[in-house]
Scaffold this motif. Structure first.
Motif, mmCIF file in Angstrom:
data_model
loop_
_atom_site.group_PDB
_atom_site.id
_atom_site.type_symbol
_atom_site.label_atom_id
_atom_site.label_comp_id
_atom_site.label_asym_id
_atom_site.label_seq_id
_atom_site.Cartn_x
_atom_site.Cartn_y
_atom_site.Cartn_z
ATOM 1 N N TYR A 86 -14.643 5.171 -9.571
ATOM 2 C CA TYR A 86 -13.376 5.902 -9.624
ATOM 3 C C TYR A 86 -13.249 6.682 -10.935
ATOM 4 O O TYR A 86 -12.931 7.874 -10.941
ATOM 5 N N ARG B 49 0.873 -1.185 0.000
ATOM 6 C CA ARG B 49 0.000 0.000 0.000
ATOM 7 C C ARG B 49 0.908 1.233 0.000
ATOM 8 O O ARG B 49 1.675 1.445 0.935
ATOM 9 N N THR C 22 -2.560 2.258 -9.853
ATOM 10 C CA THR C 22 -3.740 1.402 -9.828
ATOM 11 C C THR C 22 -3.603 0.246 -10.824
ATOM 12 O O THR C 22 -2.921 0.368 -11.837
ATOM 13 N N HIS D 107 -5.422 7.565 -4.872
ATOM 14 C CA HIS D 107 -4.259 6.844 -5.414
ATOM 15 C C HIS D 107 -3.242 7.783 -6.075
ATOM 16 O O HIS D 107 -2.351 7.304 -6.777
ATOM 17 N N THR E 161 -4.899 -2.385 -2.036
ATOM 18 C CA THR E 161 -5.324 -0.977 -1.936
ATOM 19 C C THR E 161 -5.482 -0.336 -3.315
ATOM 20 O O THR E 161 -6.437 0.390 -3.570
ATOM 21 N N HIS E 162 -4.538 -0.604 -4.213
ATOM 22 C CA HIS E 162 -4.573 0.080 -5.514
ATOM 23 C C HIS E 162 -5.227 -0.766 -6.621
ATOM 24 O O HIS E 162 -5.173 -0.388 -7.789
#
Ligand code: FAD
Length: 442
Positions: free
Chosen positions: A388, A302, A325, A309, A378-379
């Motif tokens: 997003y 992370r 990402t 991000h 996380t990404h």
């Protein structure tokens, strides 16, 4: 009034090219630092590989690209262009919908030429350090020449108002835990260093992991190898299964242990003496040049804290990251992130306050925890990808992306998860062309 700043972009892969174009369009002064001698990043195939096949030795010679010779894209070209600059088929090129890697490189070179990125780029120049100066307002970028593969000793320093990190994240390998591996006598490598199948002639080869690289490499090696065994946590239906068109590929549970004499025992009870293990176990984010006094950290993959991000709130907007990402049509995401960063830097779009950004990040982390999503995802944009992208386009004042993009990506994702063997060649171009035309006409 729009503000124009001096920006350093680190890397000239897809992310760096997208960032450089958007920053330039927005009127900023852009310098791209690229350690290679050409644009394209990961898409520049290199027949050589790291001097350490497992890529663990920190002093190893590092080859940036993870491409293998046979690599074809795992997404159709419609998802690997830019919104206003599609990755179109050309008569002289590789006409396939899922083309070979050299076609992607040619496309990126054309993009760079079209938008004058070469002229902004310092090739063979590696950024070795990025840190805030004492004033705490500007960034000092230290770089050195890498001409001919040799790192020069002399370091140049230059001050920038902002830094956009586009250095890629498929270089520093992550390895799975395999009990007994330190004594195992066979050959090991990470998929980062796999290029061609010939070194595995007549061998029994174990692949760990079941992502796109494992799937491709398994099929690449199978025709020359004696046997290929894939250790996987996923797809319980396929365990113990042989691949239809590659009769010598088997799927198993994870490896239980390996022994000094070369034996590899799987959790499903199967065992085999193997010659090689290829770890197709992914990568770690790694920004060895970046010094932020602990403001930006990397914990269990992370990179944080980052608002959407991209921006670390305490250093925003002067430091940003494009393209962290994954699990998404990332060319489009990198382009949207780049447009957002360029407009934030010019002051046309505003960021929330530092506290508001931190609050957003805390909420996101809490959501992940409550839903059992590990930090290392996380990404990974799935399952948040639509929100997003909608959020990004709204920030920069663009209309929402057409639905076919999401539908097409989902279809590819499904093919990969289901390990469909010939999905690239069975792709129905006519059906997708009709869907795209209908939606574009609305
Ligand atoms: P990169 O392409 O890695 O570019 C980073 C650039 O930064 C490089 O040129 C590097 O030399 C430079 N750099 C790094 N550090 C420094 C430094 N300190 N100083 C100066 N320069 C530096 N995506 C798809 O959409 N479709 C696919 O089919 C696909 N296949 C893939 C196959 C493999 C094996 C892998 C590993 C990834 C694949 N991807 C695919 C994802 C891929 O990450 C993206 O397509 C994209 O190319 C990544 O672009 P990037 O600019 O973020 O990073």
């Amino acid at each position: 009034m729009a503000r124009s700043v001096k920006v350093a972009v680190i890397g000239a892969g897809v992310a760096g090219l997208a960032a450089a174009r958007e920053l330039q369009r927005e009127g900023h002064t852009v310098v791209v630092f690229e350690k290679n001698n050409r644009v394209g990043g990961l898409w520049v195939y290199d027949p050589t590989s790291d001097s350490d096949p497992l890529s663990l030795d920190p002093t190893r010679d590092i080859v940036h690209s993870s491409l293998y010779l046979s690599l074809r894209t795992n997404l159709p070209r419609q998802l690997m262009g830019f919104l206003d600059y599609p990755f179109a088929k050309r008569e002289s090129g590789d006409p396939r919908t899922f083309p070979g890697h050299d076609e992607v490189l040619r496309f990126l070179e054309e993009f760079a030429a079209e938008f004058g990125i070469h002229g902004l780029t310092r090739f063979e120049t590696e950024v070795v350090k990025v840190e805030m100066n004492e004033k705490g307002k500007e960034w000092v970028v230290e770089s050195r020449l890498t001409r001919g593969g040799e790192s020069g000793d002399s370091v140049s320093r230059e001050v920038f108002d902002a830094v956009v990190v586009c250095s890629g994240h498929f270089v520093e390998p992550r390895l799975g835990e395999v009990p007994g591996i330190e004594k195992w006598s066979g050959f090991q490598m990470h998929s980062h260093n796999y290029r061609v199948p010939q070194p595995f002639n007549h061998q029994v080869v174990i692949l760990i992991g079941v992502g796109p690289s494992s799937s491709d490499i398994g099929r690449d090696i199978a025709p020359v190898a004696k046997e290929v065994h894939v250790a996987t946590r996923l797809n319980s239906d396929s365990k113990g299964m042989k691949l239809k068109n590659c009769g010598n590929i088997w799927f198993h549970d994870m490896i239980k242990c390996v022994c000094e004499d070369g034996l590899v025992a799987f959790e499903d009870g199967f065992s085999v003496y193997a010659d090689s293990i290829i770890h197709c176990t992914g990568y770690k984010y790694h920004h060895p040049f970046l010094e932020t006094n602990g403001v930006v950290t990397i914990e269990d993959n992370r990179v944080g804290p980052l608002y959407k991000h991209v921006f670390p709130p305490a250093l925003a907007p002067s430091l940003s990251f494009i393209g962290l990402t994954f699990k998404e049509a990332i060319f489009h995401v990198k382009e949207l992130q780049s447009k957002w960063v360029a407009r934030i830097l010019s002051g046309k779009v505003l960021l929330p306050t530092e506290e508001e950004m931190m609050e957003d990040i805390r909420n996101f982390y809490q959501f992940m925890e409550e839903n059992g999503l590990p930090k290392r995802y996380t990404h990974a944009l799935r399952p948040f990808q639509v929100d997003y992208k909608d959020w990004l386009v709204a920030q920069i004042g663009l209309p929402p992306l057409e639905d076919w993009m999401e539908q097409m990506y989902s279809e590819c994702f499904k093919n990969l998860v289901e390990m469909k063997e010939n999905y690239r060649d069975e792709w129905d171009d006519n059906q997708w062309d009709a869907i795209i035309q209908t939606q574009s006409a609305k």
